[in-house]
Design a protein around this motif. Sequence first.
Motif, mmCIF file in Angstrom:
data_model
loop_
_atom_site.group_PDB
_atom_site.id
_atom_site.type_symbol
_atom_site.label_atom_id
_atom_site.label_comp_id
_atom_site.label_asym_id
_atom_site.label_seq_id
_atom_site.Cartn_x
_atom_site.Cartn_y
_atom_site.Cartn_z
ATOM 1 N N ILE A 1 1.924 -0.893 -14.533
ATOM 2 C CA ILE A 1 1.906 0.414 -13.887
ATOM 3 C C ILE A 1 1.779 0.239 -12.383
ATOM 4 C CG2 ILE A 1 0.533 2.511 -13.561
ATOM 5 C CD1 ILE A 1 -0.058 2.520 -16.507
ATOM 6 N N PHE A 2 2.535 1.023 -11.655
ATOM 7 C CA PHE A 2 2.438 1.068 -10.202
ATOM 8 C C PHE A 2 1.714 2.367 -9.838
ATOM 9 C CE2 PHE A 2 3.786 1.873 -5.900
ATOM 10 C CZ PHE A 2 3.792 0.612 -5.335
ATOM 11 N N ALA A 3 0.531 2.283 -9.214
ATOM 12 C CA ALA A 3 -0.120 1.106 -8.703
ATOM 13 C C ALA A 3 -1.629 1.273 -8.910
ATOM 14 C CB ALA A 3 0.192 0.927 -7.212
ATOM 15 N N LEU A 4 -2.378 0.272 -8.485
ATOM 16 C CA LEU A 4 -3.831 0.359 -8.614
ATOM 17 C C LEU A 4 -4.391 1.462 -7.724
ATOM 18 C CD1 LEU A 4 -6.463 -0.757 -9.787
ATOM 19 C CD2 LEU A 4 -6.508 -2.412 -7.906
ATOM 20 N N TYR A 5 -3.976 1.494 -6.444
ATOM 21 C CA TYR A 5 -4.550 2.428 -5.469
ATOM 22 C C TYR A 5 -3.491 3.341 -4.857
ATOM 23 C CZ TYR A 5 -8.554 -0.812 -5.301
ATOM 24 O OH TYR A 5 -9.621 -1.610 -5.612
ATOM 25 N N ASN A 6 -3.894 4.508 -4.406
ATOM 26 C CA ASN A 6 -3.147 5.251 -3.401
ATOM 27 C C ASN A 6 -3.257 4.469 -2.097
ATOM 28 O OD1 ASN A 6 -2.448 7.391 -5.097
ATOM 29 N ND2 ASN A 6 -4.291 8.550 -4.601
ATOM 30 N N GLU A 7 -2.123 4.198 -1.447
ATOM 31 C CA GLU A 7 -2.111 3.311 -0.278
ATOM 32 C C GLU A 7 -1.671 4.094 0.961
ATOM 33 O OE1 GLU A 7 -0.330 -0.704 -1.381
ATOM 34 O OE2 GLU A 7 0.147 0.489 -3.165
ATOM 35 N N ASN A 8 -2.581 4.293 1.905
ATOM 36 C CA ASN A 8 -2.331 5.223 3.005
ATOM 37 C C ASN A 8 -1.463 4.655 4.115
ATOM 38 O OD1 ASN A 8 -4.125 3.469 4.260
ATOM 39 N ND2 ASN A 8 -5.491 5.082 5.027
ATOM 40 N N GLN A 9 -1.118 3.363 4.058
ATOM 41 C CA GLN A 9 -0.291 2.779 5.117
ATOM 42 C C GLN A 9 1.149 2.538 4.687
ATOM 43 O OE1 GLN A 9 -2.827 -0.624 6.320
ATOM 44 N NE2 GLN A 9 -3.206 0.488 8.223
ATOM 45 N N LYS A 10 1.530 3.025 3.529
ATOM 46 C CA LYS A 10 2.926 2.921 3.127
ATOM 47 C C LYS A 10 3.745 3.972 3.871
ATOM 48 C CE LYS A 10 4.268 1.700 -0.862
ATOM 49 N NZ LYS A 10 4.648 1.667 -2.300
ATOM 50 N N GLY A 11 4.968 3.605 4.240
ATOM 51 C CA GLY A 11 5.834 4.526 4.953
ATOM 52 C C GLY A 11 6.590 5.431 4.010
ATOM 53 N N GLY A 12 7.477 6.248 4.581
ATOM 54 C CA GLY A 12 8.322 7.108 3.780
ATOM 55 C C GLY A 12 7.680 8.439 3.453
ATOM 56 N N PRO A 13 8.259 9.160 2.484
ATOM 57 C CA PRO A 13 7.744 10.488 2.127
ATOM 58 C C PRO A 13 6.358 10.405 1.493
ATOM 59 C CG PRO A 13 9.435 9.779 0.583
ATOM 60 C CD PRO A 13 9.440 8.780 1.696
ATOM 61 N N GLY A 14 5.745 11.552 1.324
ATOM 62 C CA GLY A 14 4.371 11.599 0.851
ATOM 63 C C GLY A 14 4.135 10.943 -0.487
ATOM 64 N N THR A 15 5.121 11.015 -1.387
ATOM 65 C CA THR A 15 4.937 10.391 -2.690
ATOM 66 C C THR A 15 4.669 8.895 -2.580
ATOM 67 O OG1 THR A 15 7.345 10.221 -2.868
ATOM 68 C CG2 THR A 15 6.289 12.063 -4.014
ATOM 69 N N GLU A 16 5.204 8.231 -1.545
ATOM 70 C CA GLU A 16 5.042 6.787 -1.417
ATOM 71 C C GLU A 16 3.577 6.373 -1.329
ATOM 72 O OE1 GLU A 16 7.345 4.093 -1.382
ATOM 73 O OE2 GLU A 16 8.393 5.715 -2.410
ATOM 74 N N ARG A 17 2.733 7.235 -0.829
ATOM 75 C CA ARG A 17 1.320 6.897 -0.640
ATOM 76 C C ARG A 17 0.434 7.387 -1.794
ATOM 77 N NH1 ARG A 17 3.868 7.812 3.862
ATOM 78 N NH2 ARG A 17 3.659 10.081 3.857
ATOM 79 N N HIS A 18 1.074 7.857 -2.862
ATOM 80 C CA HIS A 18 0.289 8.488 -3.931
ATOM 81 C C HIS A 18 0.790 8.089 -5.320
ATOM 82 C CE1 HIS A 18 -0.502 11.151 -0.437
ATOM 83 N NE2 HIS A 18 -1.711 11.189 -0.969
ATOM 84 N N TRP A 19 0.709 6.795 -5.614
ATOM 85 C CA TRP A 19 1.072 6.310 -6.938
ATOM 86 C C TRP A 19 -0.153 5.754 -7.671
ATOM 87 C CZ3 TRP A 19 5.966 6.585 -9.127
ATOM 88 C CH2 TRP A 19 7.014 6.961 -8.268
ATOM 89 N N GLY A 20 -1.314 5.822 -7.092
ATOM 90 C CA GLY A 20 -2.452 5.080 -7.596
ATOM 91 C C GLY A 20 -3.099 5.650 -8.847
#
Length: 322
Positions: free
Chosen positions: A281-300
Amino acid sequence: MGVNCGQLGNNLPSPSRSIVLIKSLKAGHVKHANPDILNALEGTNIQVSIMVPNQLISNISSSQSLANEWVRTNNVPFYPKTLTHYLLVGNEIFSFSSNQDRQTWYGLVQAMSRLKYSLKIHNIRNIKIGTTIAMDVLQSSFPPSNGMFRSDISIPVMKPLLQFLNRTKSYSFLDAYPNFPWSGDPTNINLDYAFLKGNQTYTNLLDQMLDSVIFAMTKLGFPNVRLVIAETGWPNARDVDQIGANIFNTATYNRNLIRRMTSKLAIGTPAHPNVVIPTFIFALYNENQKGGPGTERHWGLLNSDGTSVYEVDLTEKRPKFD
């Protein structure tokens, strides 16, 4: 079930705290572990995958000494106390097509062969070598029986890659996100179908995606190379112009996924029934330094402070959640 351990955040828990959290999720495997995570996993029963960065593939393909040095630096210090199970050479390299990227394509299998030899000379024999591909390797994917690799990579790249994987009894690692095709065509793709629910010939979108790759491999003569789902998941938050990314949908998708992949009787897919498919599963954490649209930082599965975004158990052994 495993979890991708991304670290693109400036507010994430320490490696030792991350291991405590990974254990609490009952994860059996951690993918993309960095050296700090590898050290923290020492002595645990959690299996690990590590990755050779894309930019190193061409150089390693042309130099056995560089391959030996990479293994000596990135694998030997952690072996056997940390249970490294997969060595992934690059990530989605066929999704990029500049002249330099194409050099990486053509050096991939040679780099994998050199790294396999390096593991052998260091007396490390229980690590499978692969690479991660995305769904964009396909020229055709629907219906799944029409699955076919892109013409620019099919014979010159994918065939020798599959030959290597078949010979070494390794796996084809695939990033498969039903969220992407559904969010691109929500009118024609039913949300329940994306959530691994339904009553059609193909009961869910993930099986359809996996089988399109299986049929593509079969057309090149390799029907029995097994799949690993290297990444899958559903975003739990979004920008205002994105659809379907919320905690309820994330919990629905991932819980259905876990239930299916941890079934006591392996389900597989219509093309490969009754086969266990290792899944991360992607991913362990929501990662606040990923670029792109908002979904990119909210897979955790977890927020940056270690709290759960929603209740989940990767073993599917806890009581059902509300």
